[in-house]
Design an enzyme around this catalytic site. Structure first.
Site, mmCIF file in Angstrom:
data_model
loop_
_atom_site.group_PDB
_atom_site.id
_atom_site.type_symbol
_atom_site.label_atom_id
_atom_site.label_comp_id
_atom_site.label_asym_id
_atom_site.label_seq_id
_atom_site.Cartn_x
_atom_site.Cartn_y
_atom_site.Cartn_z
ATOM 1 N N ASP A 1 0.793 -1.234 0.000
ATOM 2 C CA ASP A 1 0.000 0.000 0.000
ATOM 3 C C ASP A 1 0.825 1.284 0.000
ATOM 4 O O ASP A 1 0.294 2.336 0.289
ATOM 5 C CB ASP A 1 -0.945 -0.001 1.198
ATOM 6 C CG ASP A 1 -0.200 0.085 2.515
ATOM 7 O OD1 ASP A 1 0.936 -0.397 2.572
ATOM 8 O OD2 ASP A 1 -0.762 0.641 3.471
ATOM 9 N N GLU A 2 2.111 1.180 -0.326
ATOM 10 C CA GLU A 2 2.919 2.392 -0.375
ATOM 11 C C GLU A 2 3.830 2.370 -1.596
ATOM 12 O O GLU A 2 4.179 1.297 -2.083
ATOM 13 C CB GLU A 2 3.827 2.505 0.863
ATOM 14 C CG GLU A 2 3.083 2.668 2.163
ATOM 15 C CD GLU A 2 4.029 2.843 3.338
ATOM 16 O OE1 GLU A 2 5.200 3.233 3.129
ATOM 17 O OE2 GLU A 2 3.593 2.576 4.466
#
Length: 366
Positions: free
Chosen positions: A119-120
């Site tokens: 998620d990054e």
DNA sequence: TCTGGGGTCCTAGGACCC
DNA sequence: TCTGGGGTCCTAGGACCC
């Protein structure tokens, strides 16, 4: 890790780096699939089992955070804080699919791209924008595209390097954009806890606190020689970081270096048959993945954690590369057996393979 | 607070070779 | 005959990331 890519510095003009961080990713994806969850506290993680469950919180939504629930917290504690929350087991397949689509969106924008977890991501957009104002506009565009296509929000940090961009993305959450220029970086960081810095975890924070260093500003003013002596290479990194300097490059992740599986038992156990059965299962899972990746391993390492949390690893490097399941199971059993002593119950066992070669080169490697 | 699971990298000591 | 130095690989533990 950080330090290897660290030595090269940039010419004049400097870089422009974005750090994109999805907001409460797992919980947000669950809410998207089940909109009725949105109004309720949602906790994604281990099964709380009425307060007897093992494991931790992976992610929770903002409604759960109101009760003090946080990621990394034991699930039993979350259950006590908020027994009425919706407790969900992670649906990794769904998160990975969603993540893959988001990463495709993000990849369109930068010169250099680096995914961090599901998620990054870091985006080096130096050549794509003329200044930080344009970078902020690009960040708005990215947020809008993700929201249109995935109905998810993210927070973006814009900075002169990865360190500042990452801390900036965490500054206004959720759904925020924070821009920090190089000449603002030191001032921006100074009041923050040292814990906010990359590679300063719980242990290092405690050591720094004991030296009277609480904020990044304290760190920036501390004797650099002492920091180098106490923290080695990381000390040199912290000194620069405290000044807002980080020369590490945005780089695409390279091939995986290890594949592992581990399992915490529902209850601490001394049942040797059950332990060895679990070990065999972990080996099978690893084997499947290695076959899929077309990888051969040379090193096997087992891990054991006793009920008192005492943890050991024990490994062996073979004289050849292999992907043979029987060999993996036999080797890990031999490595584990000396640790299966009657007096100590076992909490966890794990197996890791590493030292890889591609199986297409099998014939030429020894 | 009773502490998951899948990874990466660093450190430090020892073996072994030239 | 009591002992160098560099390089590489291996092992165990630990810190950190999401």
């Amino acid at each position: 890790m950080v330090l290897q890519a660290q030595s090269r510095s940039r010419g004049i003009g400097g870089r422009v780096i974005l750090h994109v961080d999805m907001d409460q990713f797992y919980a947000a994806v669950e809410e998207r699939e089940r909109p009725e969850f949105k109004e309720k506290p949602v906790v994604v993680g281990a099964d709380p089992k009425d307060g007897r469950g093992r494991g931790v919180v992976s992610t929770c939504n903002y409604n759960a955070r109101k009760y003090g629930v946080k990621s990394g917290m034991p699930i039993t504690r979350a259950w006590k804080l908020c027994p009425d929350a919706i407790f969900l087991r992670p649906n990794y397949k769904l998160y990975i699919e969603t993540s893959n689509r988001i990463m495709i969106i993000l990849r369109q924008y930068p010169d250099k791209f680096e995914q961090w977890g599901l998620d990054e991501a870091f985006l080096d957009i130096t050549s794509k924008v003329r200044n930080f104002e344009e970078a902020e506009k690009l960040a708005i565009t990215i947020k809008r595209e993700i929201h249109n296509k995935e109905k998810l929000t993210c927070s973006i940090g814009v900075g002169p390097n990865k360190l500042v961009a990452k801390i900036a993305s965490d500054f206004k959450k959720p759904d925020g954009i924070t821009v920090v220029r190089q000449n603002e970086a030191k001032e921006f960081l100074a009041p923050l806890s040292v814990r906010k810095l990359l590679w300063v975890g719980k242990k290092t924070e405690r050591r720094l606190n004991e030296m009277g260093i609480k904020t990044v500003g304290d760190l920036a003013n501390f004797d650099t020689q002492i920091l180098k002596e106490k923290f080695g290479m990381m000390g040199s990194y912290y000194i620069l970081a405290a000044q807002g300097i980080d020369n590490s490059e945005v780089v695409e992740k390279t091939a995986v270096k290890s594949v592992s599986r581990e399992r915490t038992f529902e209850e601490d156990t001394s049942d040797i048959d059950m332990i060895l059965e679990t070990l065999n299962r972990l080996c099978r899972e690893i084997h499947e993945e290695l076959i899929e990746m077309k990888m051969l391993f040379k090193t096997v390492t087992i891990k054991i954690r006793y009920e008192n949390f005492e943890t050991h690893t024990h490994g062996k490097t073979l004289s050849f590369f292999t992907d043979d399941l029987q060999n993996l199971q036999k080797t890990s059993k031999e490595l584990l057996e000396p640790y299966l002593v009657r007096q100590k119950n076992v909490r966890l066992i794990g197996v890791r393979t590493s030292n890889f070669a591609s199986s297409s080169k099998q014939k030429t490697l020894l």
